[in-house]
Scaffold this motif. Sequence first.
Motif, PDB file in Angstrom:
ATOM      1  N   ALA A 139       4.188  -0.613  -9.019  1.00 38.20           N
ATOM      2  CA  ALA A 139       4.884  -1.203  -7.879  1.00 38.20           C
ATOM      3  C   ALA A 139       4.441  -2.632  -7.651  1.00 38.20           C
ATOM      4  O   ALA A 139       3.259  -2.957  -7.768  1.00 38.20           O
ATOM      5  CB  ALA A 139       4.628  -0.375  -6.614  1.00 38.20           C
ATOM      6  N   SER A 140       5.408  -3.485  -7.348  1.00 36.72           N
ATOM      7  CA  SER A 140       5.127  -4.832  -6.880  1.00 36.72           C
ATOM      8  C   SER A 140       4.207  -5.592  -7.848  1.00 36.72           C
ATOM      9  O   SER A 140       4.562  -5.828  -8.996  1.00 36.72           O
ATOM     10  CB  SER A 140       4.522  -4.743  -5.476  1.00 36.72           C
ATOM     11  OG  SER A 140       4.447  -6.000  -4.870  1.00 36.72           O
ATOM     12  N   THR A 151       0.842  -1.187   0.000  1.00 34.41           N
ATOM     13  CA  THR A 151       0.000   0.000   0.000  1.00 34.41           C
ATOM     14  C   THR A 151       0.869   1.225   0.000  1.00 34.41           C
ATOM     15  O   THR A 151       2.040   1.186   0.380  1.00 34.41           O
ATOM     16  CB  THR A 151      -0.911   0.020   1.239  1.00 34.41           C
ATOM     17  OG1 THR A 151      -0.093   0.111   2.395  1.00 34.41           O
ATOM     18  CG2 THR A 151      -1.776  -1.229   1.303  1.00 34.41           C
ATOM     19  N   ALA A 152       0.275   2.352  -0.442  1.00 29.30           N
ATOM     20  CA  ALA A 152       1.039   3.582  -0.531  1.00 29.30           C
ATOM     21  C   ALA A 152       1.589   3.982   0.829  1.00 29.30           C
ATOM     22  O   ALA A 152       2.689   4.525   0.938  1.00 29.30           O
ATOM     23  CB  ALA A 152       0.157   4.706  -1.093  1.00 29.30           C
ATOM     24  N   VAL A 171       3.195   5.253 -11.035  1.00 29.24           N
ATOM     25  CA  VAL A 171       3.883   4.172 -10.326  1.00 29.24           C
ATOM     26  C   VAL A 171       3.402   2.805 -10.807  1.00 29.24           C
ATOM     27  O   VAL A 171       2.209   2.587 -11.011  1.00 29.24           O
ATOM     28  CB  VAL A 171       3.627   4.286  -8.813  1.00 29.24           C
ATOM     29  CG1 VAL A 171       4.319   3.150  -8.060  1.00 29.24           C
ATOM     30  CG2 VAL A 171       4.103   5.629  -8.287  1.00 29.24           C
ATOM     31  N   ASN A 218      -1.384   2.801 -12.953  1.00 28.25           N
ATOM     32  CA  ASN A 218      -0.796   3.597 -11.881  1.00 28.25           C
ATOM     33  C   ASN A 218      -1.213   2.910 -10.585  1.00 28.25           C
ATOM     34  O   ASN A 218      -2.263   3.210 -10.022  1.00 28.25           O
ATOM     35  CB  ASN A 218      -1.291   5.042 -11.927  1.00 28.25           C
ATOM     36  CG  ASN A 218      -0.659   5.910 -10.859  1.00 28.25           C
ATOM     37  OD1 ASN A 218       0.467   5.667 -10.427  1.00 28.25           O
ATOM     38  ND2 ASN A 218      -1.379   6.932 -10.416  1.00 28.25           N
ATOM     39  N   SER A 219      -0.394   1.963 -10.123  1.00 27.00           N
ATOM     40  CA  SER A 219      -0.836   1.092  -9.028  1.00 27.00           C
ATOM     41  C   SER A 219       0.321   0.736  -8.107  1.00 27.00           C
ATOM     42  O   SER A 219       1.443   0.489  -8.557  1.00 27.00           O
ATOM     43  CB  SER A 219      -1.450  -0.190  -9.591  1.00 27.00           C
ATOM     44  OG  SER A 219      -1.731  -1.117  -8.565  1.00 27.00           O
ATOM     45  N   GLU A 220       0.015   0.682  -6.801  1.00 27.85           N
ATOM     46  CA  GLU A 220       0.996   0.269  -5.811  1.00 27.85           C
ATOM     47  C   GLU A 220       1.003  -1.229  -5.591  1.00 27.85           C
ATOM     48  O   GLU A 220       1.690  -1.733  -4.700  1.00 27.85           O
ATOM     49  CB  GLU A 220       0.752   0.978  -4.475  1.00 27.85           C
ATOM     50  CG  GLU A 220      -0.523   0.579  -3.747  1.00 27.85           C
ATOM     51  CD  GLU A 220      -1.723   1.434  -4.123  1.00 27.85           C
ATOM     52  OE1 GLU A 220      -2.695   1.451  -3.335  1.00 27.85           O
ATOM     53  OE2 GLU A 220      -1.693   2.068  -5.197  1.00 27.85           O
ATOM     54  N   CYS A 252       1.794  -4.783  -9.607  1.00 28.31           N
ATOM     55  CA  CYS A 252       1.469  -4.083 -10.858  1.00 28.31           C
ATOM     56  C   CYS A 252       2.332  -4.592 -12.012  1.00 28.31           C
ATOM     57  O   CYS A 252       1.903  -4.591 -13.162  1.00 28.31           O
ATOM     58  CB  CYS A 252       1.669  -2.582 -10.675  1.00 28.31           C
ATOM     59  SG  CYS A 252       1.458  -1.583 -12.170  1.00 28.31           S
ATOM     60  N   SER A 273      -5.226   0.098  -5.833  1.00 23.87           N
ATOM     61  CA  SER A 273      -4.755  -1.215  -5.399  1.00 23.87           C
ATOM     62  C   SER A 273      -5.431  -2.320  -6.219  1.00 23.87           C
ATOM     63  O   SER A 273      -6.602  -2.206  -6.595  1.00 23.87           O
ATOM     64  CB  SER A 273      -5.056  -1.427  -3.915  1.00 23.87           C
ATOM     65  OG  SER A 273      -4.357  -0.494  -3.120  1.00 23.87           O
ATOM     66  N   ARG A 315       7.797   8.106  -1.216  1.00 25.36           N
ATOM     67  CA  ARG A 315       6.852   9.188  -0.939  1.00 25.36           C
ATOM     68  C   ARG A 315       7.417  10.521  -1.408  1.00 25.36           C
ATOM     69  O   ARG A 315       6.708  11.357  -1.989  1.00 25.36           O
ATOM     70  CB  ARG A 315       6.553   9.237   0.554  1.00 25.36           C
ATOM     71  CG  ARG A 315       5.828   7.994   1.074  1.00 25.36           C
ATOM     72  CD  ARG A 315       5.655   8.055   2.571  1.00 25.36           C
ATOM     73  NE  ARG A 315       5.201   6.770   3.087  1.00 25.36           N
ATOM     74  CZ  ARG A 315       5.168   6.457   4.361  1.00 25.36           C
ATOM     75  NH1 ARG A 315       5.576   7.342   5.262  1.00 25.36           N
ATOM     76  NH2 ARG A 315       4.755   5.280   4.757  1.00 25.36           N
ATOM     77  N   LEU A 326       4.943   2.259   1.605  1.00 29.34           N
ATOM     78  CA  LEU A 326       6.111   2.493   0.775  1.00 29.34           C
ATOM     79  C   LEU A 326       7.106   3.355   1.529  1.00 29.34           C
ATOM     80  O   LEU A 326       6.730   4.220   2.305  1.00 29.34           O
ATOM     81  CB  LEU A 326       5.706   3.179  -0.541  1.00 29.34           C
ATOM     82  CG  LEU A 326       4.882   2.336  -1.501  1.00 29.34           C
ATOM     83  CD1 LEU A 326       4.559   3.135  -2.734  1.00 29.34           C
ATOM     84  CD2 LEU A 326       5.615   1.060  -1.880  1.00 29.34           C
TER      85      LEU A 326
END
Length: 237
Positions: free
Chosen positions: A129-130, A4-5, A127, A93-95, A132, A64, A13, A8
Motif C-alpha cells: 500500500a502507498s 496505517t492499517a 498488501v 507486506n506493508s501499509e 510500499c 510500516s 479491512r 485504511l
Amino acid sequence: MNATAERLPELLRHYLAIAFSVLVSAAAIDAHAAQTGFPGLEIFTHEDQAGIASDAAGLRFEGSITRPLADALERLLIVDGKPKYKRLLLELNSEGGELEAVKLVAGVLKKVGSMSALSTRVMDGKVCASGCLALFMQGQSRKASTSSVWVFHGACSANTNVPSLAATDQFLDLLVASGVKRDFTCKLVQEGYVISPGAFILSGYELFHNYDTGIITELLPNWRPEEPSGMWMVVPR
C-alpha cells in the motif's frame, strides 16, 4: 505517506479479513530466520538453509516503513561500500509509511539494486500500500500474486485523511522515477484517487491485466502443488 492499517477503508479491512495466506517457497523462506535487530524485518541466508546460495539472501519485511529501516537495510546489505550479496529477494507486506522515510528506504534499495540483482515480490493476500510501491519498484524483477492487495492514496499529514497535494506530487514523482508509467499516475490524479480522501484498491491480477503501469513484471501462479501426505486412497468409479 502516513498510511496505517487503522486508517485504511473498511473495504480493505474486509478484503484482508478474508484473504488467505500460503506457505512460500522454502528456498527463500525458512523457519529459522537470522535476526536483524529490526522489528518486522527478517533475513534468510545460506547459514539458515543450504538451498540458498552462499552469495544470495532473502528478506521479508512486514510493517510500516520508518526511517530506521533504511539504516537496518544498509547495515545488512552493504559493507564498506560494497554489496554483501550478489542476489537478493525482498518480500513485502506493508501499509506504507511517512513520505520522507519512504524516500530514504527506497534510496537504500536503489543503491543496493545498482550493485546486486534485486528482486521484489508480494505474495498471496499480502498488501503493498502507498509508500510500499516505491520499495517494490526498486526490484529489477517484480513479482506478485494475483491475490495480492495493492492500495493507492494520496500523501497525508498526521491525523488527517486529506491528501497534501504538494506531498502527493513528490510521491508520484518518486514512483515515476522508479519506473511506474506516468500515464498511470496521471490517471490516479484525474480520477481523484490520490487527491481526495479514500483509497483505490486493486488485486494483483487487476493491476497486471487491467492497467498499463510498469509495476508488476510477472504474476505468480495461484496453484501451489504439494506432495501427497497422510492417509489417502483411490476410490474406483
